[in-house]
Design a protein around this motif. Structure first.
Motif, PDB file in Angstrom:
ATOM      1  N   SER A  70       1.228  -0.542   0.287  1.00 43.92           N
ATOM      2  CA  SER A  70      -0.300   0.131  -0.083  1.00 43.92           C
ATOM      3  C   SER A  70       0.807   0.741   0.451  1.00 43.92           C
ATOM      4  O   SER A  70       0.991   1.728  -0.532  1.00 43.92           O
ATOM      5  CB  SER A  70      -1.097   0.615   1.551  1.00 43.92           C
ATOM      6  N   SER A 119       2.317   3.268  -3.328  1.00 43.65           N
ATOM      7  CA  SER A 119       1.304   3.985  -4.464  1.00 43.65           C
ATOM      8  C   SER A 119       1.362   5.172  -3.871  1.00 43.65           C
ATOM      9  O   SER A 119       0.407   6.389  -4.239  1.00 43.65           O
ATOM     10  CB  SER A 119       0.037   3.175  -4.489  1.00 43.65           C
ATOM     11  N   CYS A 163      -0.170   4.772   7.082  1.00 42.85           N
ATOM     12  CA  CYS A 163      -0.086   3.385   6.541  1.00 42.85           C
ATOM     13  C   CYS A 163      -0.435   1.785   7.399  1.00 42.85           C
ATOM     14  O   CYS A 163      -1.298   1.441   7.011  1.00 42.85           O
ATOM     15  CB  CYS A 163       0.933   3.459   5.339  1.00 42.85           C
ATOM     16  N   HIS A 175      -3.862  -0.380   8.099  1.00 41.18           N
ATOM     17  CA  HIS A 175      -3.568  -1.552   8.311  1.00 41.18           C
ATOM     18  C   HIS A 175      -3.469  -1.808  10.004  1.00 41.18           C
ATOM     19  O   HIS A 175      -3.291  -3.046  10.075  1.00 41.18           O
ATOM     20  CB  HIS A 175      -2.810  -2.313   7.663  1.00 41.18           C
TER      21      HIS A 175
END
Length: 155
Positions: free
Chosen positions: A46, A49, A111, A115
């Motif tokens: 992830s 990006s 990030c 998660h």
């Protein structure tokens, strides 16, 4: 007491502790915070990006390799393999200024938060420990600072 226990034993753990116990020490990752991915490095898929990683061409594989190589190099040079998130980003983004490095850190932490989840049996254990007057401390051998870990746990 240094003991590993299974999740099924958490509800009775505090009753098993010696009465003089004052502190409950828990590891952060894979004890309190769990990730919704198979491996911790899967978060980097992830991350790749997101800016500034995307524009710098930093893939998940490069992020993981950069960290590993930095640890290995530091171990060879100093005998210590401990690094920080800032060290990793300075390695991966050599032309970034301090603000850019800080922003990369914020992106990576966000990030990780996206998660992560708190493992509810451990959350109950922490609440019970505090109710009994125990001090709860969180430890980790990861590259995040105490402040960064606190931010993730708070989120």
């Amino acid at each position: 007491m240094n003991q590993e226990i299974g999740a099924h034993e958490l509800d009775t753990l505090l009753e098993q502790l010696p009465p003089q116990t004052k502190v409950l020490s828990l590891d952060c990752f894979d004890t309190i915070l769990w990730r919704k991915v198979a491996r911790p490095t899967d978060v980097f898929f992830s991350l790749q990006s997101l800016e500034p990683f995307r524009s710098a061409g930093i893939t998940a594989a490069l992020r993981a390799k950069g960290e590993s190589e930095l640890r290995r190099r530091k171990q060879l040079l100093t005998g210590i393999s401990e690094i920080t998130l800032e060290d990793i980003h300075r390695e991966l983004l050599p032309h970034a200024d301090p603000q850019g490095i800080a922003e990369a850190g914020e992106v990576e932490i966000a990030c990780e938060i996206a998660h992560a989840f708190i493992f509810e049996p451990i959350a109950r254990l922490i609440r019970s420990a505090r109710a009994k007057g125990l001090r709860v401390i969180v430890v980790s051998d990861i590259y995040f600072t105490g402040k960064q870990l606190g931010h993730m746990l708070g989120a």
